[in-house]
Write a protein that holds these residues in place. Structure first.
Motif, short mmCIF file in Angstrom:
data_model
loop_
_atom_site.label_atom_id
_atom_site.label_comp_id
_atom_site.label_asym_id
_atom_site.label_seq_id
_atom_site.Cartn_x
_atom_site.Cartn_y
_atom_site.Cartn_z
N GLN A 131 0.87 -1.21 0.10
CA GLN A 131 -0.04 -0.04 -0.12
C GLN A 131 0.82 1.35 -0.08
N GLN A 132 0.38 2.30 -0.59
CA GLN A 132 0.98 3.77 -0.92
C GLN A 132 0.79 4.58 0.34
N GLN A 133 -0.29 4.19 0.94
CA GLN A 133 -0.54 5.00 2.31
C GLN A 133 -0.30 4.14 3.53
N GLU A 134 0.07 4.75 4.54
CA GLU A 134 0.19 4.01 5.66
C GLU A 134 -0.99 3.51 6.61
N ARG A 135 -0.99 2.19 6.84
CA ARG A 135 -2.28 1.59 7.29
C ARG A 135 -1.95 0.80 8.67
N PHE A 136 -2.83 0.96 9.43
CA PHE A 136 -2.61 0.10 10.56
C PHE A 136 -4.00 -0.73 10.76
N LYS A 144 -6.42 -20.21 20.86
CA LYS A 144 -5.39 -21.22 20.28
C LYS A 144 -4.52 -20.66 19.30
N ASN A 145 -4.64 -19.29 19.22
CA ASN A 145 -3.74 -18.64 18.09
C ASN A 145 -4.27 -18.87 16.67
N ARG A 146 -5.62 -19.26 16.64
CA ARG A 146 -6.34 -19.26 15.27
C ARG A 146 -6.80 -18.19 14.73
N LEU A 147 -6.47 -17.88 13.66
CA LEU A 147 -7.16 -16.76 12.96
C LEU A 147 -8.61 -16.86 12.84
N ILE A 148 -8.98 -15.57 13.45
CA ILE A 148 -10.34 -15.20 13.49
C ILE A 148 -10.87 -14.27 12.10
N GLY A 149 -9.79 -13.36 11.97
CA GLY A 149 -10.13 -12.33 10.92
C GLY A 149 -8.81 -11.31 11.05
N THR A 150 -8.91 -10.24 10.10
CA THR A 150 -8.08 -9.22 9.94
C THR A 150 -8.68 -7.88 9.83
N LYS A 151 -8.61 -6.67 10.12
CA LYS A 151 -9.44 -5.68 10.21
C LYS A 151 -8.39 -4.30 10.18
N VAL A 152 -8.40 -3.47 8.97
CA VAL A 152 -7.82 -2.37 8.88
C VAL A 152 -8.60 -1.37 9.67
N GLY A 176 -14.96 -10.76 19.31
CA GLY A 176 -14.71 -11.77 20.36
C GLY A 176 -13.66 -12.60 20.26
N ALA A 177 -12.41 -11.95 19.87
CA ALA A 177 -11.10 -12.23 19.91
C ALA A 177 -10.48 -12.42 21.33
N THR A 178 -9.49 -13.40 21.55
CA THR A 178 -8.86 -13.51 22.78
C THR A 178 -7.61 -13.13 22.84
N LYS A 179 -7.00 -13.07 21.75
CA LYS A 179 -5.40 -12.41 21.39
C LYS A 179 -5.49 -11.51 20.19
N LEU A 180 -4.32 -10.82 20.13
CA LEU A 180 -4.27 -10.18 18.93
C LEU A 180 -2.82 -9.69 18.40
N ILE A 181 -2.56 -9.33 17.15
CA ILE A 181 -1.24 -8.86 16.76
C ILE A 181 -1.57 -7.50 15.91
N ILE A 182 -0.75 -6.63 16.16
CA ILE A 182 -1.02 -5.44 15.44
C ILE A 182 -0.28 -5.44 14.40
N ALA A 183 -0.30 -4.40 13.29
CA ALA A 183 0.49 -4.39 12.23
C ALA A 183 0.31 -3.22 11.45
N HIS A 184 1.27 -2.43 10.79
CA HIS A 184 1.15 -1.65 10.25
C HIS A 184 2.16 -1.44 9.03
N ASN A 185 2.36 -0.75 7.98
CA ASN A 185 3.19 -0.37 6.92
C ASN A 185 3.82 0.39 6.95
N HIS A 186 5.00 0.48 6.36
CA HIS A 186 5.83 1.65 6.05
C HIS A 186 5.99 1.61 4.63
N PRO A 187 5.03 2.51 4.08
CA PRO A 187 5.26 2.70 2.45
C PRO A 187 6.77 2.87 1.92
N SER A 188 7.51 3.65 2.79
CA SER A 188 9.11 3.62 2.11
C SER A 188 9.85 2.32 2.08
#
Length: 243
Positions: A131-136, A144-152, A176-188
């Motif tokens: 992505q050319q814009q920074e997104r979080f 059990k660390n199984r993927l429920i979904g992702t959300k920008v 209804g998630a019980t754990k999470l990981i956060i992520a963002h991009n650096h377009p540079s």
């Protein structure tokens, strides 16, 4: 409920749309669901939307089959042969039928276990990587660390995005998630965390401790690569997550 009774004459709590919003779609009759799709009846003094929905089901039952079974395979021309059904109403009904077919036919994906930064980056790559814009974004996991979904959660400028911890945890709790990981991009493509990245991670780790929803990592991604703040900082030692 009579064929000619107008929606406007029905108490608001008993109208199809209001009943769907308060009770859920599964609690509505088939005629009520059709009425929502039809939106209007046949005009002043004729069938209401609910009445027209009932009439459609009555006409379909003449095939000596369950009306919904007929509706599943009916052509636009056959549907428009029913008085009161023109191209607009026919296409709306058939589009809804086709969506129902497709959602039923798609097998739910097995829940992928997110057990490494690489697996997390793969889960979020489509939303963030090029992505050319920074997104979080947030990656939502079960116990059990199984993927429920992702959300920008937010989209910023070409160089920065702003996010508040409450926006992230609101989405986690909502799903209804019980754990999470956060992520963002650096377009540079420079994956070094900024002071703001570190500060935000500290805030989120503290919030995760308070809510007892473990934050497993903060990823920075861009140009096909990724960086794990859990691997390159001591923040998880300062704010243990009991994960």
């Amino acid at each position: 409920m009579t064929y000619s009774l107008r929606i406007a004459d029905i108490p608001s709590s008993e109208r199809p749309r209001e009943r769907l919003l308060s009770l859920g779609a599964r609690h509505l009759s088939t005629a009520e669901l059709l009425a929502i799709l039809l939106a209007t009846g046949q005009g002043k003094g004729k069938l209401s939307a609910i009445g027209l929905g009932q009439y459609i089901l009555q006409e379909l039952s003449k095939h000596k089959r369950e009306p919904l079974d007929v509706l599943r395979d009916i052509s636009p021309q056959e549907l428009m042969a029913i008085p009161g059904i023109g191209p607009a109403k026919a296409t709306t009904i058939l589009a809804a039928v086709e969506l129902g077919k497709r959602s039923f036919q798609i097998r739910p994906m097995e829940k992928v276990v997110i057990d490494s930064p690489d697996a997390a980056a793969a889960a979020i790559s489509l939303d963030l990587m090029w992505q050319q814009q920074e997104r979080f974004a947030v990656i939502l996991l079960d116990v059990k660390n199984r993927l429920i979904g992702t959300k920008v959660v937010t989209i910023g400028t070409a160089t920065e995005t702003l996010v508040h911890p409450r926006e992230i945890f609101r989405e986690v709790i909502k799903q209804g998630a019980t754990k999470l990981i956060i992520a963002h991009n650096h377009p540079s493509g420079n994956l070094e965390p900024s002071r703001e990245d570190i500060s935000l991670t500290e805030q989120l780790l503290q919030g995760a401790q308070y809510l007892r929803i473990p934050l497993l990592d903060h990823l920075i991604v861009g140009n096909g690569d990724r960086q794990s703040l859990r691997q390159i900082t001591n923040l998880w030692e300062k704010y243990p997550q009991n994960d």
